[in-house]
Design a protein around this motif. Structure first.
Motif, PDB file in Angstrom:
ATOM      1  N   SER A 120      17.907  11.372  -8.643  1.00  0.00           N
ATOM      2  CA  SER A 120      19.015  10.420  -8.798  1.00  0.00           C
ATOM      3  C   SER A 120      18.494   9.018  -9.075  1.00  0.00           C
ATOM      4  N   PRO A 121      19.256   8.217  -9.799  1.00  0.00           N
ATOM      5  CA  PRO A 121      18.877   6.808 -10.002  1.00  0.00           C
ATOM      6  C   PRO A 121      18.796   6.062  -8.680  1.00  0.00           C
ATOM      7  N   PHE A 122      18.119   4.928  -8.703  1.00  0.00           N
ATOM      8  CA  PHE A 122      18.057   4.055  -7.533  1.00  0.00           C
ATOM      9  C   PHE A 122      19.431   3.460  -7.254  1.00  0.00           C
ATOM     10  N   GLY A 123      19.812   3.394  -5.966  1.00  0.00           N
ATOM     11  CA  GLY A 123      21.014   2.666  -5.573  1.00  0.00           C
ATOM     12  C   GLY A 123      22.291   3.475  -5.515  1.00  0.00           C
ATOM     13  N   LEU A 124      22.205   4.801  -5.652  1.00  0.00           N
ATOM     14  CA  LEU A 124      23.407   5.625  -5.552  1.00  0.00           C
ATOM     15  C   LEU A 124      23.587   6.087  -4.113  1.00  0.00           C
ATOM     16  N   LEU A 125      24.801   5.999  -3.611  1.00  0.00           N
ATOM     17  CA  LEU A 125      25.096   6.368  -2.232  1.00  0.00           C
ATOM     18  C   LEU A 125      25.293   7.885  -2.144  1.00  0.00           C
ATOM     19  N   LEU A 126      24.215   8.602  -2.360  1.00  0.00           N
ATOM     20  CA  LEU A 126      24.208  10.062  -2.326  1.00  0.00           C
ATOM     21  C   LEU A 126      22.959  10.524  -1.592  1.00  0.00           C
ATOM     22  N   PRO A 127      23.035  11.638  -0.854  1.00  0.00           N
ATOM     23  CA  PRO A 127      21.815  12.162  -0.239  1.00  0.00           C
ATOM     24  C   PRO A 127      20.842  12.618  -1.336  1.00  0.00           C
ATOM     25  N   HIS A 128      19.650  12.068  -1.366  1.00  0.00           N
ATOM     26  CA  HIS A 128      18.686  12.478  -2.382  1.00  0.00           C
ATOM     27  C   HIS A 128      17.281  12.103  -1.943  1.00  0.00           C
ATOM     28  N   GLY A 135       0.782  -1.232   0.000  1.00  0.00           N
ATOM     29  CA  GLY A 135       0.000   0.000   0.000  1.00  0.00           C
ATOM     30  C   GLY A 135       0.809   1.276   0.000  1.00  0.00           C
ATOM     31  N   ALA A 136       2.125   1.192  -0.249  1.00  0.00           N
ATOM     32  CA  ALA A 136       2.968   2.383  -0.242  1.00  0.00           C
ATOM     33  C   ALA A 136       2.676   3.269  -1.445  1.00  0.00           C
ATOM     34  N   ASP A 137       2.796   4.595  -1.262  1.00  0.00           N
ATOM     35  CA  ASP A 137       2.666   5.500  -2.394  1.00  0.00           C
ATOM     36  C   ASP A 137       3.928   5.417  -3.247  1.00  0.00           C
ATOM     37  N   ILE A 138       3.937   6.100  -4.398  1.00  0.00           N
ATOM     38  CA  ILE A 138       5.074   5.899  -5.309  1.00  0.00           C
ATOM     39  C   ILE A 138       6.373   6.488  -4.775  1.00  0.00           C
ATOM     40  N   ALA A 139       6.309   7.517  -3.917  1.00  0.00           N
ATOM     41  CA  ALA A 139       7.533   8.041  -3.320  1.00  0.00           C
ATOM     42  C   ALA A 139       8.147   6.998  -2.397  1.00  0.00           C
ATOM     43  N   GLU A 140       7.314   6.325  -1.618  1.00  0.00           N
ATOM     44  CA  GLU A 140       7.812   5.293  -0.713  1.00  0.00           C
ATOM     45  C   GLU A 140       8.270   4.065  -1.497  1.00  0.00           C
ATOM     46  N   GLN A 141       7.592   3.727  -2.584  1.00  0.00           N
ATOM     47  CA  GLN A 141       8.053   2.629  -3.436  1.00  0.00           C
ATOM     48  C   GLN A 141       9.468   2.919  -3.940  1.00  0.00           C
ATOM     49  N   ALA A 142       9.700   4.160  -4.380  1.00  0.00           N
ATOM     50  CA  ALA A 142      11.020   4.552  -4.873  1.00  0.00           C
ATOM     51  C   ALA A 142      12.062   4.469  -3.764  1.00  0.00           C
ATOM     52  N   ARG A 143      11.709   4.924  -2.568  1.00  0.00           N
ATOM     53  CA  ARG A 143      12.663   4.875  -1.444  1.00  0.00           C
ATOM     54  C   ARG A 143      13.028   3.436  -1.094  1.00  0.00           C
ATOM     55  N   GLN A 144      12.043   2.549  -1.091  1.00  0.00           N
ATOM     56  CA  GLN A 144      12.335   1.160  -0.740  1.00  0.00           C
ATOM     57  C   GLN A 144      13.170   0.467  -1.817  1.00  0.00           C
ATOM     58  N   ALA A 145      12.924   0.780  -3.085  1.00  0.00           N
ATOM     59  CA  ALA A 145      13.746   0.225  -4.162  1.00  0.00           C
ATOM     60  C   ALA A 145      15.182   0.724  -4.049  1.00  0.00           C
ATOM     61  N   ASP A 146      15.333   1.999  -3.758  1.00  0.00           N
ATOM     62  CA  ASP A 146      16.644   2.608  -3.581  1.00  0.00           C
ATOM     63  C   ASP A 146      17.387   1.931  -2.424  1.00  0.00           C
ATOM     64  N   ARG A 147      16.698   1.753  -1.301  1.00  0.00           N
ATOM     65  CA  ARG A 147      17.316   1.150  -0.119  1.00  0.00           C
ATOM     66  C   ARG A 147      17.702  -0.311  -0.379  1.00  0.00           C
ATOM     67  N   ALA A 148      16.863  -1.035  -1.109  1.00  0.00           N
ATOM     68  CA  ALA A 148      17.160  -2.442  -1.386  1.00  0.00           C
ATOM     69  C   ALA A 148      18.458  -2.580  -2.184  1.00  0.00           C
ATOM     70  N   LEU A 149      18.659  -1.750  -3.196  1.00  0.00           N
ATOM     71  CA  LEU A 149      19.890  -1.828  -3.988  1.00  0.00           C
ATOM     72  C   LEU A 149      21.102  -1.453  -3.139  1.00  0.00           C
ATOM     73  N   LEU A 150      20.938  -0.470  -2.238  1.00  0.00           N
ATOM     74  CA  LEU A 150      22.041  -0.080  -1.367  1.00  0.00           C
ATOM     75  C   LEU A 150      22.348  -1.182  -0.349  1.00  0.00           C
ATOM     76  N   ASP A 151      21.303  -1.781   0.231  1.00  0.00           N
ATOM     77  CA  ASP A 151      21.511  -2.820   1.246  1.00  0.00           C
ATOM     78  C   ASP A 151      22.268  -4.009   0.691  1.00  0.00           C
ATOM     79  N   TYR A 152      22.014  -4.350  -0.558  1.00  0.00           N
ATOM     80  CA  TYR A 152      22.666  -5.525  -1.160  1.00  0.00           C
ATOM     81  C   TYR A 152      23.862  -5.135  -2.032  1.00  0.00           C
ATOM     82  N   ASP A 153      24.203  -3.826  -2.011  1.00  0.00           N
ATOM     83  CA  ASP A 153      25.343  -3.334  -2.792  1.00  0.00           C
ATOM     84  C   ASP A 153      25.285  -3.877  -4.218  1.00  0.00           C
ATOM     85  N   ALA A 154      24.081  -3.789  -4.801  1.00  0.00           N
ATOM     86  CA  ALA A 154      23.833  -4.440  -6.084  1.00  0.00           C
ATOM     87  C   ALA A 154      24.255  -3.603  -7.279  1.00  0.00           C
TER      88      ALA A 154
END
Length: 246
Positions: free
Chosen positions: A163-171, A100-119
């Motif tokens: 910024s793209p998903f998965g970049l280690l930058l404040p965004h 039930g997340a809105d699209i901003a939260e969907q984007a944040r979770q996708a971003d975090r997933a790529l960072l968590d797995y260093d993908a």
């Protein structure tokens, strides 16, 4: 066929003319079961022309009672690495959407997933359309701007790009409003339709000449043009989604 293909490989065998690589098999499994969807409010169709070395492009859509959700992603790299990024990315986006997340939260979770797995990183575009009034929200994570065809005129929708998903930058991921009027055609695509040999493709001209065609034929015309411009062998996946808003 749509119902029965859940239980058999027969239809998959019938559609294939060559054995897929592991990366291609993963990529195909990430795509929605149907490439098209139609209701009273819209007609939607998608096409993906894979590169010789898979680049991991994906698209997705789902229809709720009053909402249409769209996504398109384009990971870095090729072959199995790109497919693994795409798998993490699509899993995170679908999981957030289904919670039930809105699209901003969907984007944040996708971003975090790529960072968590260093993908690695990926560009992406998320769209949410309210079927009751056409109110449309969009998040653009480093992805090419969409095109809109209105009254025969093709225009690039120059929206803000995060910024793209998965970049280690404040965004942050900004939710932007996109105007859709009855009769509009919205076209989303990956950079496989813009770069290398495909840079010579006249996307606007193809869309003007195909505006009377069903979105399925318009989507195929765009990916086929990219394939032809690269002499039949793409160096990057060419993916497109075409939505007609009624």
């Amino acid at each position: 066929m749509i119902t029965n293909q859940r239980f058999t490989d027969l239809y998959t065998w019938g559609k294939r003319t060559a054995r897929l690589s592991l990366a291609a098999e993963i990529q195909h499994q990430l795509l929605p079961t149907s490439l098209s969807c139609e209701t009273a409010e819209f007609a939607l169709s998608s096409s993906l022309e894979p590169a010789a070395s898979i680049s991991g492009d994906t698209f997705d859509f789902t229809l709720d009672r009053d909402t249409l959700h769209l996504s398109m992603t384009d990971p870095m790299g090729h072959d199995i690495n790109a497919s693994m990024i795409a798998t993490i990315l699509m899993g995170a986006l679908r999981g957030a959407r289904r919670a039930g997340a809105d699209i901003a939260e969907q984007a944040r979770q996708a971003d975090r997933a790529l960072l968590d797995y260093d993908a690695g990183h990926a560009t992406g575009q998320l769209v949410r359309i309210d079927l009751r009034d056409g109110h449309t929200q969009l998040v653009n994570a480093g992805h090419p701007w969409p095109l809109r065809v209105r009254a025969g005129r093709v225009e690039e929708l120059c929206l803000a790009v995060d910024s793209p998903f998965g970049l280690l930058l404040p965004h942050t991921f900004r939710v932007q409003i996109l105007e859709l009027l009855p009769g509009d055609r919205l076209v989303m695509f990956t950079d496989g339709l813009l770069e290398r040999g495909a840079a010579t493709v006249d996307l606007a001209g193809i869309l003007r000449n195909s505006q009377e065609l069903h979105p399925r034929e318009a989507a195929l015309a765009l990916t086929q043009a990219a394939l032809d411009a690269n002499n039949g062998e793409l160096q990057d996946d060419a993916t497109v989604m075409v939505l007609d808003w009624h």
